[in-house]
Each structure stands twice: as C-alpha cells, then as structure tokens.
Design a protein around this motif. Structure first.
Motif, PDB file in Angstrom:
ATOM      1  N   GLY A 104       8.198  -2.848 -10.178  1.00 53.11           N
ATOM      2  CA  GLY A 104       7.494  -3.576  -9.128  1.00 53.11           C
ATOM      3  C   GLY A 104       6.087  -3.798  -9.269  1.00 53.11           C
ATOM      4  N   ARG A 105       5.284  -4.162  -8.268  1.00 55.47           N
ATOM      5  CA  ARG A 105       4.011  -3.938  -8.018  1.00 55.47           C
ATOM      6  C   ARG A 105       3.658  -4.415  -6.270  1.00 55.47           C
ATOM      7  N   PHE A 106       3.404  -3.394  -5.829  1.00 59.23           N
ATOM      8  CA  PHE A 106       2.732  -4.262  -4.221  1.00 59.23           C
ATOM      9  C   PHE A 106       1.202  -4.260  -4.700  1.00 59.23           C
ATOM     10  N   ASP A 107       0.790  -5.398  -3.916  1.00 57.77           N
ATOM     11  CA  ASP A 107      -0.722  -4.914  -3.749  1.00 57.77           C
ATOM     12  C   ASP A 107      -1.227  -4.761  -2.541  1.00 57.77           C
ATOM     13  N   LEU A 108      -2.857  -3.928  -2.127  1.00 53.54           N
ATOM     14  CA  LEU A 108      -2.589  -3.973  -1.068  1.00 53.54           C
ATOM     15  C   LEU A 108      -4.118  -3.415  -1.020  1.00 53.54           C
ATOM     16  N   PRO A 116      -3.137  -0.083   5.660  1.00 47.48           N
ATOM     17  CA  PRO A 116      -2.824  -1.027   4.505  1.00 47.48           C
ATOM     18  C   PRO A 116      -2.126  -2.119   5.011  1.00 47.48           C
ATOM     19  N   ARG A 117      -2.692  -3.240   4.403  1.00 46.10           N
ATOM     20  CA  ARG A 117      -1.711  -4.211   4.490  1.00 46.10           C
ATOM     21  C   ARG A 117      -0.909  -4.759   2.949  1.00 46.10           C
ATOM     22  N   LEU A 118      -0.253  -5.507   3.010  1.00 57.23           N
ATOM     23  CA  LEU A 118       0.308  -6.297   1.772  1.00 57.23           C
ATOM     24  C   LEU A 118      -0.530  -8.003   2.094  1.00 57.23           C
ATOM     25  N   LEU A 119      -0.675  -7.706   0.544  1.00 56.48           N
ATOM     26  CA  LEU A 119      -1.413  -9.171   0.299  1.00 56.48           C
ATOM     27  C   LEU A 119      -0.914  -9.915  -0.851  1.00 56.48           C
ATOM     28  N   GLU A 120       0.763  -8.811  -1.283  1.00 58.38           N
ATOM     29  CA  GLU A 120       1.144 -10.608  -2.630  1.00 58.38           C
ATOM     30  C   GLU A 120       2.544  -9.187  -2.869  1.00 58.38           C
ATOM     31  N   PHE A 121       3.701  -9.783  -3.477  1.00 55.73           N
ATOM     32  CA  PHE A 121       4.567  -8.496  -3.927  1.00 55.73           C
ATOM     33  C   PHE A 121       4.256  -8.421  -5.707  1.00 55.73           C
ATOM     34  N   GLY A 377      -3.131  -1.761  -5.606  1.00 51.71           N
ATOM     35  CA  GLY A 377      -1.720  -2.015  -6.668  1.00 51.71           C
ATOM     36  C   GLY A 377      -0.778  -0.114  -6.117  1.00 51.71           C
ATOM     37  N   ALA A 378      -0.165  -0.535  -5.686  1.00 50.87           N
ATOM     38  CA  ALA A 378       1.217   0.560  -5.562  1.00 50.87           C
ATOM     39  C   ALA A 378       2.871   0.290  -5.820  1.00 50.87           C
ATOM     40  N   TRP A 379       2.592   1.087  -7.160  1.00 53.98           N
ATOM     41  CA  TRP A 379       3.859   1.070  -8.529  1.00 53.98           C
ATOM     42  C   TRP A 379       4.623   0.700  -7.957  1.00 53.98           C
ATOM     43  N   VAL A 380       6.303   0.608  -6.996  1.00 51.44           N
ATOM     44  CA  VAL A 380       7.941   1.123  -7.742  1.00 51.44           C
ATOM     45  C   VAL A 380       8.000   0.753  -8.466  1.00 51.44           C
ATOM     46  N   VAL A 381       9.304   2.288  -8.519  1.00 49.32           N
ATOM     47  CA  VAL A 381      10.478   2.038  -9.774  1.00 49.32           C
ATOM     48  C   VAL A 381      11.797   2.426  -9.434  1.00 49.32           C
ATOM     49  N   ASP A 382      12.249   2.127  -9.781  1.00 51.19           N
ATOM     50  CA  ASP A 382      13.911   2.124  -9.097  1.00 51.19           C
ATOM     51  C   ASP A 382      13.980   2.078  -7.578  1.00 51.19           C
ATOM     52  N   GLY A 383      13.292   1.091  -6.915  1.00 55.45           N
ATOM     53  CA  GLY A 383      13.208   1.206  -5.244  1.00 55.45           C
ATOM     54  C   GLY A 383      12.148   2.009  -4.801  1.00 55.45           C
ATOM     55  N   GLU A 384      11.525   2.948  -5.649  1.00 57.00           N
ATOM     56  CA  GLU A 384      11.161   4.179  -4.673  1.00 57.00           C
ATOM     57  C   GLU A 384       9.355   3.802  -5.385  1.00 57.00           C
TER      58      GLU A 384
END
Length: 421
Positions: A104-108, A116-121, A377-384
């Motif tokens: 998944g990718r958090f857009d910050l 840092p603030r979350l814009l969307e996931f 775009g902060a990427w998450v792989v396998d929950g990390e």
C-alpha cells in the motif's frame, strides 16, 4: 528536505524505458508531450528525516488497523463509506483470517519541518511502483548522487510474496499451482501492465509460477461457479490491479463474493477488506478515532463525511472536498477560508458521496521554472514502512500529469562543481 538540481545521464530516456518505465511520455492538454520522470532534479533528505517518515508511516498503518476495527463494529459507518451490504460478511471474515496482503502507499504532506500529515491511503491498487522500486534505485546507483536512498521495496516485495504464499500453503495444505496477476486492458498507458509485470517478477523470485493476464480474460465456469484462466487453469491466487468497488459492480461481482464465501475459493490480492482503507471514508473514521490522541492526531488532518454537521467547522480553515472512490485527483476541489475555490478537477466520481478534509496546501519548492508541489508516497510492504516515491505537480492537486522525482539521503555537492537542470 530540499529540492536540488543534479546531473542527467547520457541516454537516460532509453535507460528508464528498459527498466520498465514505458509510460514516461505524458500527453498534456494541447497535444504536447513531456517526460513524466524528472531526471536532473531530486529531493534530498537527512537520515533523521527518513527515520521520521518511516516512524510516521508505521504509526499510520497501526492507526488504520484500529480504524478498520472501528468501522467494522459500526454499520452506520459502513453505510457512510458505501461499503456494499452483501460484501460485509466476507470483508469481516477476510479481516479476521488475514489472507495475503502485499502493499500500500500513504500519500503524505510534508515540508521537512512540521509533522508529516496523511492526505490519503492508496491501499488497494497503488501504482508508481516500478519507478519507486526499480527506476529511481538504478538512478541513484548510476549517478552516485546521495549516500543512500530510502528504498527497500524490491527485496521486501519478494519477501512479502514468499511469506504470504507460505502462509497460504500452510492454510490449504497444498502449494498454489500458479499465481495469476491481472490488469485491465482499459489502461492504455502501459503503467498497469508494467506494474503487474514487475509484481510477477517478484512472485517468480519468491519461488512461485506467475501468470500475467488481463481482468477481461478471467472466466467464470457456470458449472462449478469457479474462476479460471483462458487455458482452463483454476485461479488459486490472483493479484488484481483493479479496484474492488469496480469489481463488485461488474457483471461477475456477485460470483466473486460467492466464491470468497466458499471454502477453497479464489484468494484475491489485495483482499476485499482493503475496501475499508482505499475508501476516502477512512479519513473521517481515523479522525473520529484519533482526534484527541496526542501522537497520531499530529499526523492527521480533521476530516468529516460531507453531510456531517461538523463538516461546517472547516469553512474557517478551508478544506479539500474528495469523492469516496476518487483516483488521480479526479473531482477533488480545494476551497480556501471564505469559500474561494483554489483548484478543482473534473472526473466521473462523486455520486457515491464525499468527505471534506482540512485544507493543507502542498508546500512549494519553487525553482526558476516555477512552483513545485511534492506529495511524498510512503510505501508499506507486508505491514511495514519500506520506501519512498515522490510525485510533484505544478498545481495544488496531484493528478495523472504530475511528475515522478527521485530522492537521495545525505547528498553532498562535490567541491568546485556547478550542476543545473
């Protein structure tokens, strides 16, 4: 965090295309084309800044787990998120069972100074993966710019497939004969195709046989109500670059739900519970859960469903209005305090409902060629947390015309050297 001008590689366009970026040429309004990849500029971070982004990403992921629990416990929230009622039992079941979930990718929002603030996931079908995992890493190695890059994506994706498919084997007591990976032929850019091709390579390196095809080639056998590929192979595990809300609206949507309910049915990656996170309704659910949390609230923006009485509170701060199922900035509207529309985009979304989120205009790392507004775009792989990709736009809304810009850690300019874009 700073934006720097660097050096371009000789023949870089052919190089990035050979690495999978076949969709580099972007057609802009008026018919002209320009490069999507920015070769001779980059963002540089300190190691401490990267640690901060990684910590924020892990905190946000944990917060999303809590928000998912909250949503699943409240039918009214699921209604407001437009989660189909006939899918809720399988969403709950897969949430508890935890079938394979890869990325998944958090857009910050971040300016390098404030929290840092979350814009969307982007939790279900995130793209810009090839450029983040492969192309920018090769750029870093070949140009020698920066000491490092926040980029463990490639190794972590292979490990994620290996771990998740091993869990699948332990559960079903057999090995999946094939892992199918599907993209829709409706995408003409080549981005979806190359994203799926790259994921297929990760599956192969994890030790399993990948099969790439289009979603249009997936077939339902009316005899046993199971899904098959054109060669008649049963679909054990399918990675689909196709949003769940589209899939459930398709002709075979009810059959997909019925197949998930059935023991031994097809396993879909990403799983159907990702509908809880890919939906912009996640934003007000997160705010409801963490508004008064001193740690997590620093990384969130106040957000409400558009019909919530509290949505009016954002008139004083300005707000972004976003459709629940929107993509690539479509139908987003940015409104300043007082009601002036700062930016807006058209599109086909909005009938499903809206959320409003406190306005947080993207920072501007301006250059001689104009404004530059990055989304991290902060990427998450396998929950990390696993890496970073940066999209940069001329305007305040990041859309499909925005650029991809590589990054480095701890760049030091060589003495007596002048570089320019």
């Amino acid at each position: 965090m700073r934006r720097l001008y660097g050096k371009a590689r000789l023949g870089w366009e052919a190089e990035i295309e050979s690495q999978g970026l076949v969709y580099n040429k972007t057609t802009v309004p008026g018919g002209d084309t320009r490069s999507y990849w920015r070769e001779d500029v980059f963002y540089d971070f300190t190691a401490a800044e990267v640690d901060r982004l990684a910590e924020t990403t892990d905190q946000l992921f944990a917060a999303c787990v809590e928000a998912g629990e909250l949503a699943l416990s409240d039918e009214r929230l699921l209604d407001r998120m437009r989660i189909p009622r006939d899918a809720r039992d399988v969403i709950r079941a897969t949430w508890e069972y935890e079938p394979p979930s890869i990325y998944g990718r958090f857009d910050l929002w971040w300016d390098g100074k404030a929290a840092p603030r979350l814009l969307e996931f982007n939790a279900d079908t995130p793209t810009s993966l090839v450029e983040a995992a492969v192309v920018q890493w090769a750029w870093h190695l070949e140009t020698g710019q920066g000491k490092d890059q926040w980029n463990q994506l490639d190794d972590r994706l292979v490990d994620a497939w290996r771990r998740n498919l091993s869990r699948w084997e332990a559960h079903y007591r057999r090995r999946p004969e094939r892992v199918h990976l599907a993209w829709t032929e409706g995408d003409r850019s080549g981005e979806d195709w190359m994203t799926v091709a790259y994921m297929a390579d990760c599956v192969r390196r994890a030790g399993y046989e990948p099969v790439v095809l289009t979603t249009e080639e997936l077939g339902l056998d009316t005899g046993d109500a199971r899904f098959y590929d054109p060669q008649g192979h049963r679909l054990d595990v399918v990675f689909k670059l196709y949003p769940w809300e589209w899939l459930l609206e398709d002709e075979y949507g009810p059959s997909v739900i019925a197949d998930i309910r059935r023991p031994g049915g097809t396993t879909w990656v990403e799983p159907i519970w990702k509908m809880l996170w890919s939906n912009k309704g996640l934003l007000p659910v997160l705010w409801q859960r963490y508004e008064h949390d001193p740690v997590i609230s620093r990384h969130l923006l106040p957000a409400f469903f558009a019909d919530d009485p509290r949505a009016g509170e954002l008139r004083e701060t300005g707000f972004a209005r976003k459709p629940l199922f929107g993509r690539e900035g479509n139908n987003v509207e940015l409104v300043a305090p007082g009601g002036e529309v700062l930016a807006s985009m058209g599109g086909r979304y909005g009938a499903e409902g809206w959320v409003v989120q406190q306005l947080c205009a993207l920072p501007d790392f301006a250059g001689p060629d104009g404004p530059h507004h990055p989304v991290l775009g902060a990427w998450v792989v396998d929950g990390e947390a696993a890496g970073l990709g940066i999209r940069e736009s001329d305007g305040l809304i990041t859309d499909d015309l925005s650029f991809f810009v590589p990054h480095t850690i701890d760049f030091v300019r060589p003495p007596n050297t002048t570089w320019s874009a």
